[in-house]
Design a protein around this motif. Structure first.
Motif, PDB file in Angstrom:
ATOM      1  N   LEU A  89       0.951  -1.294  -0.037  1.00  0.00           N
ATOM      2  CA  LEU A  89       0.011   0.133  -0.192  1.00  0.00           C
ATOM      3  C   LEU A  89       0.715   1.422   0.046  1.00  0.00           C
ATOM      4  CD1 LEU A  89      -2.666  -0.952   2.968  1.00  0.00           C
ATOM      5  CD2 LEU A  89      -2.840  -0.964   0.286  1.00  0.00           C
ATOM      6  N   LYS A  90       0.537   2.327  -0.479  1.00  0.00           N
ATOM      7  CA  LYS A  90       1.062   3.554  -0.428  1.00  0.00           C
ATOM      8  C   LYS A  90       0.675   4.239   1.021  1.00  0.00           C
ATOM      9  CE  LYS A  90       2.473   4.019  -4.767  1.00  0.00           C
ATOM     10  NZ  LYS A  90       3.595   4.394  -4.971  1.00  0.00           N
ATOM     11  N   LYS A 120      -5.285   6.308   5.580  1.00  0.00           N
ATOM     12  CA  LYS A 120      -6.777   6.200   5.460  1.00  0.00           C
ATOM     13  C   LYS A 120      -7.448   5.219   6.278  1.00  0.00           C
ATOM     14  CE  LYS A 120     -10.766   5.777   2.334  1.00  0.00           C
ATOM     15  NZ  LYS A 120     -11.113   4.698   1.731  1.00  0.00           N
ATOM     16  N   GLN A 145      -2.705   5.366   1.801  1.00  0.00           N
ATOM     17  CA  GLN A 145      -3.922   4.193   1.974  1.00  0.00           C
ATOM     18  C   GLN A 145      -3.703   3.879   3.429  1.00  0.00           C
ATOM     19  OE1 GLN A 145      -2.243   2.243  -1.545  1.00  0.00           O
ATOM     20  NE2 GLN A 145      -4.458   1.913  -2.117  1.00  0.00           N
TER      21      GLN A 145
END
Length: 111
Positions: free
Chosen positions: A28-29, A35, A32
């Protein structure tokens, strides 16, 4: 997240310790992950990004800290065409993707 360099930390981890490591959010970035952290009400969701060597504690001058362990090898900033733009104190003073400002040929240049 391939835009986040972790080489300073990972070079200290032995191959035997990495053999069984799982990176559950490695694909994941960072946005992300933030979030997900916010959705889970984690206190780190809005934490400011670290731009230093967080694992060595608070230091004002990381290159000086690293010089205690790594020999300084100054060199030139050189373009692909072989033009010398300026000097650097050694690659230990920089991370991958870090911009460096210096005075070159009487103009402020960012690498």
């Amino acid at each position: 997240d391939s835009s986040k360099d972790q080489s300073y930390f990972l070079q200290l981890v032995t191959a035997s310790n990495l053999r069984n490591v799982i990176f559950p959010v490695g694909h994941l970035k960072k946005l992300q992950v933030r979030k997900i952290a916010k959705e889970q009400s984690l206190i780190t969701a809005n934490k400011k990004d670290s731009t230093g060597l967080c694992f060595v504690g608070k230091r004002n001058n990381f290159p000086n800290f690293l010089e205690q362990f790594i020999e300084s090898k100054p060199g030139n900033f050189v373009t692909f065409d072989g033009v010398v733009l300026g000097r650097h104190p050694g690659i230990h003073a920089f991370t991958i993707g870090q911009k460096q400002k210096f005075l070159a040929q009487k103009k402020n240049t960012t690498l």
